[in-house]
Design a protein around this motif. Structure first.
Motif, PDB file in Angstrom:
ATOM      1  N   ASP A 197      23.972  43.311   8.434  1.00 20.24           N
ATOM      2  CA  ASP A 197      22.795  44.083   8.852  1.00 20.24           C
ATOM      3  C   ASP A 197      23.090  44.816  10.158  1.00 20.24           C
ATOM      4  O   ASP A 197      23.935  44.388  10.959  1.00 20.24           O
ATOM      5  CB  ASP A 197      21.575  43.162   9.004  1.00 20.24           C
ATOM      6  CG  ASP A 197      20.263  43.950   8.900  1.00 20.24           C
ATOM      7  OD1 ASP A 197      20.311  45.188   8.681  1.00 20.24           O
ATOM      8  OD2 ASP A 197      19.187  43.339   9.033  1.00 20.24           O
ATOM      9  N   ILE A 198      22.351  45.867  10.365  1.00 18.78           N
ATOM     10  CA  ILE A 198      22.611  46.795  11.475  1.00 18.78           C
ATOM     11  C   ILE A 198      22.608  46.155  12.869  1.00 18.78           C
ATOM     12  O   ILE A 198      23.479  46.465  13.681  1.00 18.78           O
ATOM     13  CB  ILE A 198      21.586  47.953  11.431  1.00 18.78           C
ATOM     14  CG1 ILE A 198      21.748  48.732  10.125  1.00 18.78           C
ATOM     15  CG2 ILE A 198      21.713  48.860  12.626  1.00 18.78           C
ATOM     16  CD1 ILE A 198      20.635  49.733   9.876  1.00 18.78           C
ATOM     17  N   PRO A 199      21.639  45.258  13.191  1.00 16.87           N
ATOM     18  CA  PRO A 199      21.593  44.768  14.571  1.00 16.87           C
ATOM     19  C   PRO A 199      22.923  44.198  15.072  1.00 16.87           C
ATOM     20  O   PRO A 199      23.224  44.275  16.263  1.00 16.87           O
ATOM     21  CB  PRO A 199      20.529  43.667  14.513  1.00 16.87           C
ATOM     22  CG  PRO A 199      19.645  44.059  13.388  1.00 16.87           C
ATOM     23  CD  PRO A 199      20.531  44.726  12.377  1.00 16.87           C
ATOM     24  N   ALA A 200      23.735  43.667  14.168  1.00 20.90           N
ATOM     25  CA  ALA A 200      24.991  43.030  14.587  1.00 20.90           C
ATOM     26  C   ALA A 200      25.963  44.019  15.215  1.00 20.90           C
ATOM     27  O   ALA A 200      26.815  43.629  16.015  1.00 20.90           O
ATOM     28  CB  ALA A 200      25.643  42.365  13.377  1.00 20.90           C
ATOM     29  N   THR A 205      28.386  50.985  17.579  1.00 24.47           N
ATOM     30  CA  THR A 205      28.497  52.251  16.846  1.00 24.47           C
ATOM     31  C   THR A 205      27.181  52.573  16.144  1.00 24.47           C
ATOM     32  O   THR A 205      26.439  51.673  15.745  1.00 24.47           O
ATOM     33  CB  THR A 205      29.631  52.194  15.792  1.00 24.47           C
ATOM     34  OG1 THR A 205      29.673  53.446  15.111  1.00 24.47           O
ATOM     35  CG2 THR A 205      29.451  51.082  14.767  1.00 24.47           C
ATOM     36  N   LYS A 206      26.912  53.863  16.023  1.00 23.55           N
ATOM     37  CA  LYS A 206      25.717  54.288  15.276  1.00 23.55           C
ATOM     38  C   LYS A 206      26.114  54.887  13.936  1.00 23.55           C
ATOM     39  O   LYS A 206      25.294  55.410  13.197  1.00 23.55           O
ATOM     40  CB  LYS A 206      24.911  55.302  16.086  1.00 23.55           C
ATOM     41  CG  LYS A 206      24.167  54.662  17.247  1.00 23.55           C
ATOM     42  CD  LYS A 206      22.885  55.378  17.593  1.00 23.55           C
ATOM     43  CE  LYS A 206      21.785  55.051  16.611  1.00 23.55           C
ATOM     44  NZ  LYS A 206      20.549  55.771  16.837  1.00 23.55           N
ATOM     45  N   LYS A 207      27.425  54.832  13.637  1.00 24.08           N
ATOM     46  CA  LYS A 207      27.893  55.414  12.370  1.00 24.08           C
ATOM     47  C   LYS A 207      28.344  54.297  11.424  1.00 24.08           C
ATOM     48  O   LYS A 207      29.059  53.391  11.845  1.00 24.08           O
ATOM     49  CB  LYS A 207      29.068  56.352  12.618  1.00 24.08           C
ATOM     50  CG  LYS A 207      28.685  57.565  13.433  1.00 24.08           C
ATOM     51  CD  LYS A 207      29.649  58.691  13.219  1.00 24.08           C
ATOM     52  CE  LYS A 207      29.243  59.931  13.975  1.00 24.08           C
ATOM     53  NZ  LYS A 207      27.861  60.353  13.756  1.00 24.08           N
ATOM     54  N   ALA A 208      27.924  54.408  10.178  1.00 21.79           N
ATOM     55  CA  ALA A 208      28.298  53.337   9.244  1.00 21.79           C
ATOM     56  C   ALA A 208      28.357  53.840   7.811  1.00 21.79           C
ATOM     57  O   ALA A 208      27.771  54.869   7.465  1.00 21.79           O
ATOM     58  CB  ALA A 208      27.302  52.188   9.327  1.00 21.79           C
ATOM     59  N   LEU A 241      23.043  55.258  11.716  1.00 21.12           N
ATOM     60  CA  LEU A 241      22.188  54.073  11.640  1.00 21.12           C
ATOM     61  C   LEU A 241      20.840  54.358  12.324  1.00 21.12           C
ATOM     62  O   LEU A 241      20.805  55.016  13.369  1.00 21.12           O
ATOM     63  CB  LEU A 241      22.875  52.873  12.298  1.00 21.12           C
ATOM     64  CG  LEU A 241      24.158  52.429  11.593  1.00 21.12           C
ATOM     65  CD1 LEU A 241      24.811  51.276  12.339  1.00 21.12           C
ATOM     66  CD2 LEU A 241      23.874  51.992  10.156  1.00 21.12           C
ATOM     67  N   PRO A 242      19.752  53.851  11.735  1.00 20.10           N
ATOM     68  CA  PRO A 242      18.429  54.252  12.214  1.00 20.10           C
ATOM     69  C   PRO A 242      17.900  53.544  13.466  1.00 20.10           C
ATOM     70  O   PRO A 242      16.844  53.897  13.945  1.00 20.10           O
ATOM     71  CB  PRO A 242      17.526  53.946  11.009  1.00 20.10           C
ATOM     72  CG  PRO A 242      18.220  52.890  10.242  1.00 20.10           C
ATOM     73  CD  PRO A 242      19.677  53.052  10.501  1.00 20.10           C
ATOM     74  N   PHE A 243      18.573  52.538  14.006  1.00 15.78           N
ATOM     75  CA  PHE A 243      17.981  51.792  15.125  1.00 15.78           C
ATOM     76  C   PHE A 243      18.649  52.090  16.460  1.00 15.78           C
ATOM     77  O   PHE A 243      19.796  52.477  16.524  1.00 15.78           O
ATOM     78  CB  PHE A 243      18.098  50.291  14.889  1.00 15.78           C
ATOM     79  CG  PHE A 243      17.322  49.816  13.701  1.00 15.78           C
ATOM     80  CD1 PHE A 243      16.066  50.313  13.441  1.00 15.78           C
ATOM     81  CD2 PHE A 243      17.863  48.880  12.859  1.00 15.78           C
ATOM     82  CE1 PHE A 243      15.345  49.871  12.348  1.00 15.78           C
ATOM     83  CE2 PHE A 243      17.156  48.430  11.753  1.00 15.78           C
ATOM     84  CZ  PHE A 243      15.898  48.930  11.507  1.00 15.78           C
ATOM     85  N   GLY A 399       9.573  49.885  12.871  1.00 15.67           N
ATOM     86  CA  GLY A 399      10.669  49.533  13.779  1.00 15.67           C
ATOM     87  C   GLY A 399      11.203  48.165  13.396  1.00 15.67           C
ATOM     88  O   GLY A 399      10.546  47.419  12.655  1.00 15.67           O
ATOM     89  N   ILE A 400      12.369  47.819  13.920  1.00 15.77           N
ATOM     90  CA  ILE A 400      12.978  46.556  13.491  1.00 15.77           C
ATOM     91  C   ILE A 400      12.078  45.373  13.875  1.00 15.77           C
ATOM     92  O   ILE A 400      11.525  45.331  14.974  1.00 15.77           O
ATOM     93  CB  ILE A 400      14.410  46.393  14.034  1.00 15.77           C
ATOM     94  CG1 ILE A 400      15.065  45.198  13.345  1.00 15.77           C
ATOM     95  CG2 ILE A 400      14.439  46.238  15.540  1.00 15.77           C
ATOM     96  CD1 ILE A 400      16.566  45.218  13.415  1.00 15.77           C
ATOM     97  N   GLU A 401      11.918  44.450  12.947  1.00  8.43           N
ATOM     98  CA  GLU A 401      11.108  43.253  13.206  1.00  8.43           C
ATOM     99  C   GLU A 401      12.066  42.074  13.291  1.00  8.43           C
ATOM    100  O   GLU A 401      12.753  41.751  12.324  1.00  8.43           O
ATOM    101  CB  GLU A 401      10.105  43.064  12.077  1.00  8.43           C
ATOM    102  CG  GLU A 401       9.099  41.957  12.340  1.00  8.43           C
ATOM    103  CD  GLU A 401       8.035  41.927  11.245  1.00  8.43           C
ATOM    104  OE1 GLU A 401       6.868  42.176  11.559  1.00  8.43           O
ATOM    105  OE2 GLU A 401       8.385  41.663  10.083  1.00  8.43           O
ATOM    106  N   VAL A 402      12.114  41.452  14.458  1.00  6.82           N
ATOM    107  CA  VAL A 402      13.103  40.399  14.700  1.00  6.82           C
ATOM    108  C   VAL A 402      12.524  39.020  14.378  1.00  6.82           C
ATOM    109  O   VAL A 402      13.202  38.186  13.781  1.00  6.82           O
ATOM    110  CB  VAL A 402      13.619  40.472  16.159  1.00  6.82           C
ATOM    111  CG1 VAL A 402      14.552  39.311  16.452  1.00  6.82           C
ATOM    112  CG2 VAL A 402      14.335  41.799  16.391  1.00  6.82           C
TER     113      VAL A 402
END
Ligand code: F6R
Length: 614
Positions: A197-200, A205-208, A241-243, A399-402
């Motif tokens: 998942d993105i948060p890691a 980087t913002k590119k994936a 990446l969106p976050f 938005g991301i929910e942690v």
């Protein structure tokens, strides 16, 4: 659920992997591990429990053993076998040359195991993953190449997987593969990342590249090669990446859950932005790909979802039926699947999911797509598997929910469902313009009313303290707030482990009333409107059994005040929009009770943020 982080580059891999895993902690897990590869040496560290346990083992290690530039890490949410050190990932083959971390479930592991045992493979753990480790190691013996070994092995695996594999004799690469479980490859400069998942990886980087099902990737320091199920090289599709990393900060709040509860006024503004301008204007949903003619043909709606998202769907039933007169069925995804559900091209199927990765809902969506029904997905993750399956997509932009317990995403789902109901009503023949305008007006007032509740939480904190030692709780309501009662009870049991149940208030006398006595708090949601007097009568019935009564209401008549032991008042609101305010009181109540009890608010035991197994 389980988390994966992989790194290959020129930095100290263990630091990046452990930090990445810490950003995935919110997904829920019960053990963790890391494998580091350097020249022809692999070191594995594993620990049951929280990531801190793993970190302290690693911190005591000789620097020589942890100073590698490539590695893979994992947080495990137990499915097969207890959360022990042995069952924690990474898993290995007999000679420990190959290491693997895996999310998902290898469904045919019991079929594969005897054959591997016959070939001399020795199993240490109770996991399905270890079968994949031995299988790939066997393939490696044949192919002498890790990519080819994985490509060959995945053709023998059934079920869901996202995994990363390393081999001692090929330390310059990590092989990643995915099927029905998310995996992304973060593209860096002279370094690359792999994560579930993105948060890691968002800090780096913002590119994936989002791996698709059945793809296998060979990731090196300076190259990423992706192969399809026929082992053909495919072009890399790099996406932004969106976050932002800031989304992962608590911003001064003690817990993510509290921060996310307080974000709700802005979440509502975000959902409404660009879709509902003013009460006189029509709702605009550009991403719904149904024209007027198709909308008019819809004669049935099915909503499928799980948990909190299911409760948003239940509110949706009341709103859509009220505004459009189209019948709506709401069902848990896990019940919807594996039977012959009735749907056709005039049925609209709405899947609701915060994560967009919930396995039961994905299976249900895939099943219904074969019936030619239009599938609308309402999700917080427009990069998710469900979003990719959608015919129409309604991103909720929360938005991301942690925090594992969903709060702001529920609010955004509710608002999205209201908007969709109005949108659908606009396109039907007999829309009641006045009713639509009234609801639109009220939706626009929600942010300021939510702020009124959130700016003064003293009363709710006191109520929480008073009832925090209760062993049981009953939440009752009728009509459109019945789902609020279910959601309030779910929030409380998830984070405080108090046995809480939601009932339609009228059902109390058909059984649950037997449980009532002075030790049982009953929380009643009662809004001025068609069911107000009825809920009030049900409260009287509870009071007559000496239950402690908490009222959550926008109105309480002086003559009824004495009935309640405690009251939480919400701002004036119509019954149909009231779930959006009532739920905030219930979220705060659950949060503060959990806090008083000293529970792990953001990562409750046994729970996972994204449930990627059926
Ligand atoms: C409750 C909660 C879960 C999820 C459920 C579905 O606080 O978070 O009940 O709502 O697991 O998840 P999504 O919405 O991601 O499909």
């Amino acid at each position: 659920m389980c988390g994966i982080v992989g790194y290959i580059g020129n930095k100290k891999a263990v630091d990046i992997i452990l930090k990445g895993l810490s950003y995935l902690e919110y997904r829920g897990y019960d053990s963790a591990g890391v494998a580091l590869i350097k020249k022809d040496k692999v070191n594995i560290f594993k620990a049951p429990g929280k990531l801190n346990n793993l970190c302290s083992i690693i911190s005591k290690e000789n620097e020589e053993n942890v100073n590698a530039n490539a590695g893979i890490g994992h947080t495990r949410w137990a499915t097969h076998g207890l959360p022990t050190e042995t069952n924690a990932h990474p898993h290995t083959c007999n000679c420990k040359s190959l290491t693997i971390v895996h999310n998902g479930i290898i469904e045919n592991y019991k079929d594969l195991k005897p054959n591997l045992e016959a070939k001399g493979c020795k199993f240490q753990s109770q996991t399905d993953t270890e079968v994949a480790a031995h299988l790939i190691a066997q393939e490696f013996e044949t192919h002498k190449d890790l990519l080819k070994a994985v490509q060959s092995a995945v053709k023998k695996l059934k079920g869901a997987y996202a995994f990363c594999v390393m081999h001692k004799s090929m330390p310059d690469r990590i092989i990643a593969a995915r099927k029905n479980a998310p995996l992304i490859i973060g593209v860096g400069d002279g370094e690359n990342f792999i994560a579930s998942d993105i948060p890691a990886i968002i800090e780096y980087t913002k590119k994936a590249i989002y791996l698709s099902d059945n793809q296998v990737a060979e990731v090196k320091t300076d190259s990423i090669k992706i192969y399809d199920e026929n082992d053909e090289l495919v072009a890399n599709k790099v996406e932004n990446l969106p976050f932002e990393p800031i989304a992962l900060s608590k911003m001064g709040y003690k817990h993510f859950m509290l921060k996310e509860i307080h974000e709700q006024p802005d979440v509502v503004r975000n959902v409404l932005f660009g879709k509902l301008h003013d009460a006189e204007a029509e709702v605009v949903l550009d991403s719904v790909r149904l024209n007027k003619e198709q909308l008019k043909k819809i004669n049935r709606i099915q909503i499928i979802a799980c948990g909190t998202s299911l409760h948003a769907g239940l509110v949706g039933k009341y709103v859509i039926e009220e505004l459009t007169k189209i019948p709506v069925d709401v069902e848990a995804s896990s019940e919807y699947i594996y039977r012959n559900t009735i749907a056709d091209e005039n049925t609209l199927v709405i899947g609701i999911s915060q994560s967009g990765e919930t396995a039961d809902t994905i299976t249900a969506i895939k099943q219904v797509k074969e019936k030619n029904s239009h599938v609308l997905i309402i999700t917080n993750r427009k990069d998710s598997a469900m979003a990719r399956l959608a015919d129409s997509l309604l991103p909720i932009n929360a938005g991301i929910e942690v925090s594992v317990a969903a709060t702001k995403s529920y609010m955004a789902q509710l608002l999205s469902v209201y908007l969709f109901a109005i949108f659908l009503a606009q396109n039907t023949e007999n829309a009641d313009e006045n009713a639509l305008q009234k609801i639109k007006k009220e939706l626009l007032t929600l942010p300021s009313k939510l702020e009124i509740i959130l700016n003064d939480t003293k009363n709710i904190k006191e109520i929480a303290k008073k009832y925090s030692s209760s062993k049981n709780f009953i939440f009752i309501a009728r009509g459109i707030n019945y789902p609020s009662a279910l959601e309030g009870a779910l929030k409380l049991k998830e984070i405080s482990y108090i046995n809480a149940t939601g009932y339609p208030a009228g059902e109390l006398k058909h059984g649950p009333i037997a449980m009532l006595d002075e030790t049982m708090p009953v929380l009643a949601i009662l809004n001025e409107g068609i069911v107000y007097d009825k809920v009030l009568s049900n409260c009287e019935e509870a009071k007559a059994r000496q239950a402690k009564l908490i009222g959550v209401t926008n109105f309480v008549d002086e003559k009824h005040k004495a009935l309640f032991d405690d009251i939480a008042i919400i701002p004036e609101i119509s019954d149909i929009v009231s779930p959006a305010l009532n739920i905030v009181i219930l979220q705060l109540l659950a949060y503060h009770i959990s806090e008083y009890l000293g529970k792990d608010v953001d990562q409750p035991r046994n729970l996972a943020k994204s449930v990627t197994v059926e």
